[in-house]
Write an enzyme that holds these catalytic residues in place. Sequence first.
Site, PDB file in Angstrom:
ATOM      1  N   LYS A  14       0.818  -1.217   0.000  1.00 22.87           N
ATOM      2  CA  LYS A  14       0.000   0.000   0.000  1.00 22.87           C
ATOM      3  C   LYS A  14       0.853   1.268   0.000  1.00 22.87           C
ATOM      4  CE  LYS A  14      -2.340  -0.757   3.743  1.00 22.87           C
ATOM      5  NZ  LYS A  14      -1.692  -2.021   4.172  1.00 22.87           N
ATOM      6  N   ARG A  89     -11.500   1.608   8.991  1.00 23.43           N
ATOM      7  CA  ARG A  89     -11.193   0.352   9.664  1.00 23.43           C
ATOM      8  C   ARG A  89     -12.439  -0.449  10.048  1.00 23.43           C
ATOM      9  NH1 ARG A  89      -6.134   0.848  12.335  1.00 23.43           N
ATOM     10  NH2 ARG A  89      -6.628  -1.075  13.434  1.00 23.43           N
TER      11      ARG A  89
END
Length: 214
Positions: A14, A89
């Site tokens: 990422k 999240r």
Amino acid sequence: MRKYVIMGVQGSGKGTQSTLLADDLDLVHISVGDIFRWHVKNHTKLGAQVRRLVAAGELVGDDLVEDVVSDRLHLHDWNYGFIIDGFPRNRRQAEFFLESYDLDGVIHLDLPDEEVRRRVLARRLCSRCGMDYNLIAHRPSTEGRCDVCGGELVTRTDDTPDALARRLRDYHTKIDPVIELFRRKEYVMTIDARADKTTVQQAIRTRLGLPPHT
């Protein structure tokens, strides 16, 4: 203005892929991991809390991540847009994000758990200057020694098989539903992250309709 979310399990690349896109498109790269690492390095109160969690192989709490991201986005220094990794999240955060920001896409770097284990357990860190190494893709010139300062290379405290297994379990429990929510909104483009970084970057740009990286 472009606004992207990049998602993927630890070791999927990422940070690398975000940096390549951000540099080329003049985006602000907002990395939750980098923010926490800064606090750890500078011995802040937040850093001490993060250090304890990481050493135990646990993920930082969702509420704490949400506060850090909210503070960062409120700086409004992203004139041409942003690419954010490490957030959202959970489903609630994802729904809030969709309501608050007009996203251009969610980049999902797909990497099998076996490959995650192979990559993560090969990571090393210079005990002196903090330089990152990977014994698969970025080996030091001298075995066990940093090319920059000559310091000893060590395994990160959170890079143990047991700690990684806990992180993978937490990731799939929390993040898989978030990706599914984004997918139902038709934001998600899934990219095979097993290839080299150049191939992965080109695949991302093709899906986003962007010119090749130069």
